[in-house]
Scaffold this active site. Structure first.
Site, short mmCIF file in Angstrom:
data_model
loop_
_atom_site.label_atom_id
_atom_site.label_comp_id
_atom_site.label_asym_id
_atom_site.label_seq_id
_atom_site.Cartn_x
_atom_site.Cartn_y
_atom_site.Cartn_z
N ASP A 11 -1.45 -12.94 9.06
CA ASP A 11 -1.16 -12.98 7.50
C ASP A 11 -0.99 -14.20 7.21
O ASP A 11 0.07 -14.70 7.24
CB ASP A 11 -0.29 -11.88 7.27
CG ASP A 11 -0.07 -11.47 5.73
OD1 ASP A 11 -0.22 -10.33 5.34
OD2 ASP A 11 -0.12 -12.47 4.90
N ASP A 106 -6.37 -11.70 3.37
CA ASP A 106 -5.54 -12.63 4.08
C ASP A 106 -4.97 -12.16 5.36
O ASP A 106 -4.19 -12.79 5.89
CB ASP A 106 -4.64 -13.29 3.10
CG ASP A 106 -3.59 -12.62 3.07
OD1 ASP A 106 -3.41 -11.35 3.07
OD2 ASP A 106 -2.30 -13.49 3.08
N GLU A 107 -5.42 -11.06 5.63
CA GLU A 107 -4.73 -10.31 7.06
C GLU A 107 -5.81 -9.61 7.89
O GLU A 107 -6.61 -9.02 7.47
CB GLU A 107 -3.61 -9.56 6.72
CG GLU A 107 -4.06 -8.24 5.78
CD GLU A 107 -2.75 -7.51 5.61
OE1 GLU A 107 -1.87 -7.17 6.16
OE2 GLU A 107 -2.71 -6.90 4.32
P1 TTP Z 1 -0.10 -10.96 0.77
O1 TTP Z 1 -0.28 -11.12 2.05
O2 TTP Z 1 0.77 -9.71 0.36
O3 TTP Z 1 0.90 -12.10 -0.21
P2 TTP Z 1 0.78 -13.52 0.09
O4 TTP Z 1 -0.14 -13.97 1.27
O5 TTP Z 1 0.70 -14.29 -1.18
O6 TTP Z 1 2.31 -14.00 0.51
P3 TTP Z 1 2.79 -13.56 1.99
O7 TTP Z 1 1.96 -12.92 2.77
O8 TTP Z 1 3.51 -14.86 2.71
O9 TTP Z 1 4.26 -12.79 1.72
O10 TTP Z 1 -1.50 -11.00 -0.23
C1 TTP Z 1 -2.36 -11.74 0.08
C2 TTP Z 1 -3.18 -12.32 -1.36
O11 TTP Z 1 -3.33 -11.10 -2.14
C3 TTP Z 1 -2.04 -12.96 -2.30
O12 TTP Z 1 -2.07 -14.44 -2.18
C4 TTP Z 1 -2.59 -12.74 -3.87
C5 TTP Z 1 -3.06 -11.40 -3.59
N1 TTP Z 1 -2.28 -10.08 -4.10
C6 TTP Z 1 -2.65 -9.85 -5.31
O13 TTP Z 1 -3.39 -10.38 -6.23
N2 TTP Z 1 -1.70 -8.91 -6.01
C7 TTP Z 1 -0.65 -8.47 -5.25
O14 TTP Z 1 0.20 -7.53 -5.78
C8 TTP Z 1 -0.72 -8.77 -3.76
C9 TTP Z 1 0.58 -8.07 -3.33
C10 TTP Z 1 -1.34 -9.60 -3.21
MG MG Z 2 -0.17 -13.22 3.05
#
Ligand code: TTP
Ligand code: MG
Length: 393
Positions: A11, A106-107
């Site tokens: 992720d 992203d995962e």
């Molecule tokens: P995440 O992997 O949940 O968040 P992140 O990558 O920004 O941060 P981290 O993993 O380090 O905690 O989500 C991936 C992407 O999805 C994030 O960059 C933006 C998008 N997203 C949204 O648009 N709205 C949301 O509520 C969430 C959780 C994520």
């Molecule tokens: Mg992330």
């Protein structure tokens, strides 16, 4: 013998914000908020770790984020750019294993059973992925490795950012014990509240319960939570082609309401998509059309069908969906066709006792057409309903 650690979850850290910092070096090391301008009523998509120190989080109203950190840089969401990066990250991940389940932009999970001979231990595979994503793309990815999906995903999140964490079977109970129940997969805010009312706050509280106790009170989910709390998760990875749909859509240069044109488009898309299915040895069990009107209102209509990969059947079903959903009057800006519930196609030689005869007939024609296209090119042959109208040419 070494403990089983065959499931890897990757992720990206602060994904959208990290891409913005990568593309604009002056933003590095600064609080960056993506999504919703500071004056708008929008919500935050994500923010850099520098911004998280101020308490900003995903899904928070942008105005609140601005109050918490007025000096943050607020940027709009640039989805095409993130999608491009996402594709490149998944391309790196898929070097390490053919079995990948993409969970979000992203995962993804990777099944790394059997990769050790090529790349070394699970930890070494994790390290290699981190190195390649960083050196080739400039992004930091966090990785968790364990013996099932639940624990691998939990592990990747535990030491974020820039983490590489392994949870083995003998560590699982201890690692889980102090965590709040909200960390269990499927426990949202409401379930957390009901569990709290039963006196259950941590995963350790569930570990201390007899197996049937929770099930008797909250139903079958109780059994699932009890298993997850004990590090038991039987779910298999669902690689892309078993789950994903295949689709085609077109945005018109000018809005249209020409049903005859839409019918042609259906036949053309069906031919393209079904050919791809046949090449991949897949069949579809659901046909979906998408209509987007000039005011951006979008509707979809789906029908479940007997699994097939026949141009004619998909064209017919999509045509019926169109006639039910569309009156030929309201201007459309986009039309799409997608095929879902993909599964490996039954052996074509064998035939199927339960399959309608018409399916078998269509198959022969489709295969013949594929053969001709493979030999003489994609435009060598097409069905009569795809040929241009005399009066339009
Ligand atoms: P995440 O992997 O949940 O968040 P992140 O990558 O920004 O941060 P981290 O993993 O380090 O905690 O989500 C991936 C992407 O999805 C994030 O960059 C933006 C998008 N997203 C949204 O648009 N709205 C949301 O509520 C969430 C959780 C994520
Ligand atoms: Mg992330």
């Amino acid at each position: 013998m070494a403990e089983l650690t065959n499931i890897l979850h990757a992720d990206l850290d602060a994904f959208f914000a990290s891409v913005e910092q990568l593309d604009n070096p002056s933003l590095r090391g600064k609080p960056v908020v993506v999504g919703g301008s500071r004056h708008s009523r929008g919500v935050v998509s994500t923010c850099s770790y520098e911004a998280r120190k101020f308490g900003i989080r995903s899904a928070m109203p942008a105005a609140q984020a601005y109050r918490l950190c007025p000096q943050a840089v607020f940027l709009p969401v640039n989805m095409p750019r993130y999608q491009e990066m996402s594709r490149q990250v998944f391309a790196i991940l898929s070097r390490f294993s053919p079995i990948m389940e993409v969970l979000s932009i992203d995962e993804a999970f990777l099944d790394i059973s059997g990769c050790s001979r090529l790349y070394g231990s699970a930890e070494e595979i994790g390290r290699l992925i981190k190195e390649q994503v960083y050196s080739e793309l400039g992004l930091v990815i966090s990785i968790g490795i364990s013996y099932n999906k639940f624990l691998a995903k939990l592990a990747s999140d535990m030491d974020k950012p820039d983490s590489l964490r392994i949870i083995t079977e003998s560590q699982a109970m201890e690692v889980l014990k102090p965590l709040p129940v909200s960390r269990i997969w499927g426990v949202g805010q409401k379930t957390e509240e009901s569990l709290n009312k039963l006196g259950i706050k941590t995963i350790g509280d569930i570990q201390a319960l007899p197996a049937g106790w929770l099930e008797a009170r909250i139903g079958s989910a109780g059994r699932l939570f009890w298993e997850l709390a004990h590090g038991i998760d039987q779910r298999a990875l669902e690689p892309e082609q078993e789950r994903k749909s295949l689709g085609r859509e077109e945005t018109f240069p000018e809005d249209i309401n020409d049903t005859a044109y839409l019918e042609k488009l259906i036949a053309q898309f069906a031919a393209e998509l079904c050919r791809k299915l046949r090449q991949a040895g897949l069949q579809t069990a659901s046909v979906t059309i998408k209509l987007r009107y000039s005011d951006f209102k979008t509707i979809t209509r789906s029908k479940t069908i007997y699994p097939c990969n026949s141009d004619m059947i998909v064209t017919q079903v999509a045509g019926e969906l169109l006639h039910h959903a569309y009156n030929g009057k309201r201007p459309l800006r986009l039309f799409g066709l997608s095929l879902g519930h993909l599964s490996p196609a039954a052996d074509l030689e064998q035939g199927n006792l339960f399959e309608p005869q018409s399916n078998a007939d269509h198959k022969e024609i489709d295969l013949l057409m594929d053969e001709i296209r493979n030999r003489f090119g994609a435009n060598a042959i097409s069905r009569a309903n795809l040929l241009p109208d005399k009066d339009t040419e």
